[in-house]
Motif scaffolding. Structure first.
Motif, PDB file in Angstrom:
ATOM      1  N   SER A  54      17.226   2.544  22.117  1.00  0.00           N
ATOM      2  CA  SER A  54      17.792   1.664  22.928  1.00  0.00           C
ATOM      3  C   SER A  54      16.903   0.683  23.563  1.00  0.00           C
ATOM      4  O   SER A  54      17.080  -0.204  24.114  1.00  0.00           O
ATOM      5  CB  SER A  54      18.576   2.460  23.934  1.00  0.00           C
ATOM      6  N   PRO A 124      28.757  -1.382  20.769  1.00  0.00           N
ATOM      7  CA  PRO A 124      28.701  -0.929  22.329  1.00  0.00           C
ATOM      8  C   PRO A 124      29.302   0.349  22.428  1.00  0.00           C
ATOM      9  O   PRO A 124      28.993   1.285  23.409  1.00  0.00           O
ATOM     10  CB  PRO A 124      29.463  -2.101  22.912  1.00  0.00           C
ATOM     11  N   ARG A 127      27.363   3.320  21.458  1.00  0.00           N
ATOM     12  CA  ARG A 127      26.178   3.480  22.394  1.00  0.00           C
ATOM     13  C   ARG A 127      26.701   4.416  23.551  1.00  0.00           C
ATOM     14  O   ARG A 127      25.987   5.447  23.869  1.00  0.00           O
ATOM     15  CB  ARG A 127      25.602   2.371  23.051  1.00  0.00           C
ATOM     16  N   GLU A 128      27.855   4.110  24.190  1.00  0.00           N
ATOM     17  CA  GLU A 128      28.302   4.827  25.374  1.00  0.00           C
ATOM     18  C   GLU A 128      28.876   6.276  24.827  1.00  0.00           C
ATOM     19  O   GLU A 128      28.693   7.283  25.627  1.00  0.00           O
ATOM     20  CB  GLU A 128      29.531   4.318  26.047  1.00  0.00           C
ATOM     21  N   VAL A 131      25.801   8.443  24.854  1.00  0.00           N
ATOM     22  CA  VAL A 131      25.196   9.026  26.266  1.00  0.00           C
ATOM     23  C   VAL A 131      26.066   9.980  26.721  1.00  0.00           C
ATOM     24  O   VAL A 131      25.829  11.035  27.138  1.00  0.00           O
ATOM     25  CB  VAL A 131      25.394   7.524  26.995  1.00  0.00           C
ATOM     26  N   ALA A 132      27.510   9.922  26.568  1.00  0.00           N
ATOM     27  CA  ALA A 132      28.229  10.738  27.296  1.00  0.00           C
ATOM     28  C   ALA A 132      28.106  12.161  26.561  1.00  0.00           C
ATOM     29  O   ALA A 132      28.328  13.028  26.919  1.00  0.00           O
ATOM     30  CB  ALA A 132      29.716  10.232  26.946  1.00  0.00           C
TER      31      ALA A 132
END
Length: 279
Positions: A54, A124, A127-128, A131-132
């Motif tokens: 990232s 996007p 990516r989230e 993270v989650a």
């Protein structure tokens, strides 16, 4: 972006038990921060991996190919593939580890090519989700939320665009040393005679080895290496004129011609998707 191998900090891979996926938890996610000039030592594991940054450019070696990837481009590494990762700049490195059975069921049935290394665009939403999932991983046992995130992440991986960023690398000792040296400092004005001399071979020998091992001329291989570096520099926010200068081109037009020749579009269009994105 020239780096010396002799000054690299070598780092062992994470212990397998710390992140091994399973049938109960088929997708594991990790985040590690690395300083520039770090090399994760050669290793392999019995599950598939998708690795991306990232922040910062990384280089992944996987046998006969090397992938230099800017942020938000991921290298897909099938199970059992030996590989190393070189951290070119300070980086936040995300790794996804996918259970073999789950990967075979959810990926191979949908598209060809998952048994080979490839570069994917990380959008996007993915990516989230990464993270989650990493946060869920820290929580211990998989939750109902984990199952939903997992299915959505696999869907995003399946539909991710595939990018042609892999550069072939040879096995012959002198040719391998020459290619490694060029990738450390990729510039169009580095002559083949200079590179050949540094590895103790003649230009005619190197030309013959390129034809026999790589199936192409040095000039063709060099263009692919320069294209990969172009995307990496664009991800850092460099302008087209800065990239052309960094790669040793005497003019912006000659740089533009190289890119257009390779990908069928001018760099202004190609690099629209390679600009820095918010972390």
């Amino acid at each position: 972006m020239s780096n010396s191998r002799s000054t690299r900090h070598r780092l062992p891979p994470l212990p397998c038990a710390a992140y091994a996926p399973s049938s109960d938890c088929p997708l594991r996610c990790t985040l590690r921060t690395h300083v520039a000039n770090t090399e994760v030592e050669l290793h392999q594991h019995p599950w598939a991996q998708m690795v991306f940054s990232s922040r910062g450019v990384i280089r992944v070696h996987t046998g006969r190919k090397v992938f230099t990837v800017p942020p938000w481009r991921a290298v897909w590494i099938p199970s059992g593939t030996s590989h190393t990762a070189t951290i070119i700049e300070d980086a936040r490195l995300h790794s996804l580890y996918l259970d073999v059975d789950t990967g075979a069921r959810c990926l191979a049935a949908h598209a060809l090519g998952w048994a080979e290394c490839r570069v994917l665009e990380v959008q996007p939403l993915l990516r989230e989700l990464v993270v989650a999932l990493a946060e869920e991983d820290l929580g211990g046992l998989p939750s109902e939320r984990y199952g939903t995130l997992l299915e959505l992440a696999l869907l995003e991986i399946r539909k991710a665009a595939v990018l042609s960023l892999g550069i072939a690398v040879p096995s012959e000792r002198r040719l391998s040393a020459l290619c490694d040296a060029f990738l450390e400092d990729p510039r169009v004005d580095r002559s083949l005679s200079e590179l050949s001399r540094d590895v103790g071979a003649s230009v005619s020998t190197i030309n013959r080895l390129f034809k026999s091992e790589m199936g192409c001329a040095f000039s063709d291989w060099r263009k692919q290496a320069l294209l990969a570096e172009t995307l990496a520099l664009a991800a850092k926010g460099c302008s087209m004129s800065q990239i052309a200068s960094a790669l040793g081109y005497s003019s912006l037009s000659s740089f533009s011609f190289m890119v257009t020749q390779l990908v069928g579009m001018p760099p202004s269009k190609l690099l629209k998707g390679a600009k820095p994105k918010l972390n």
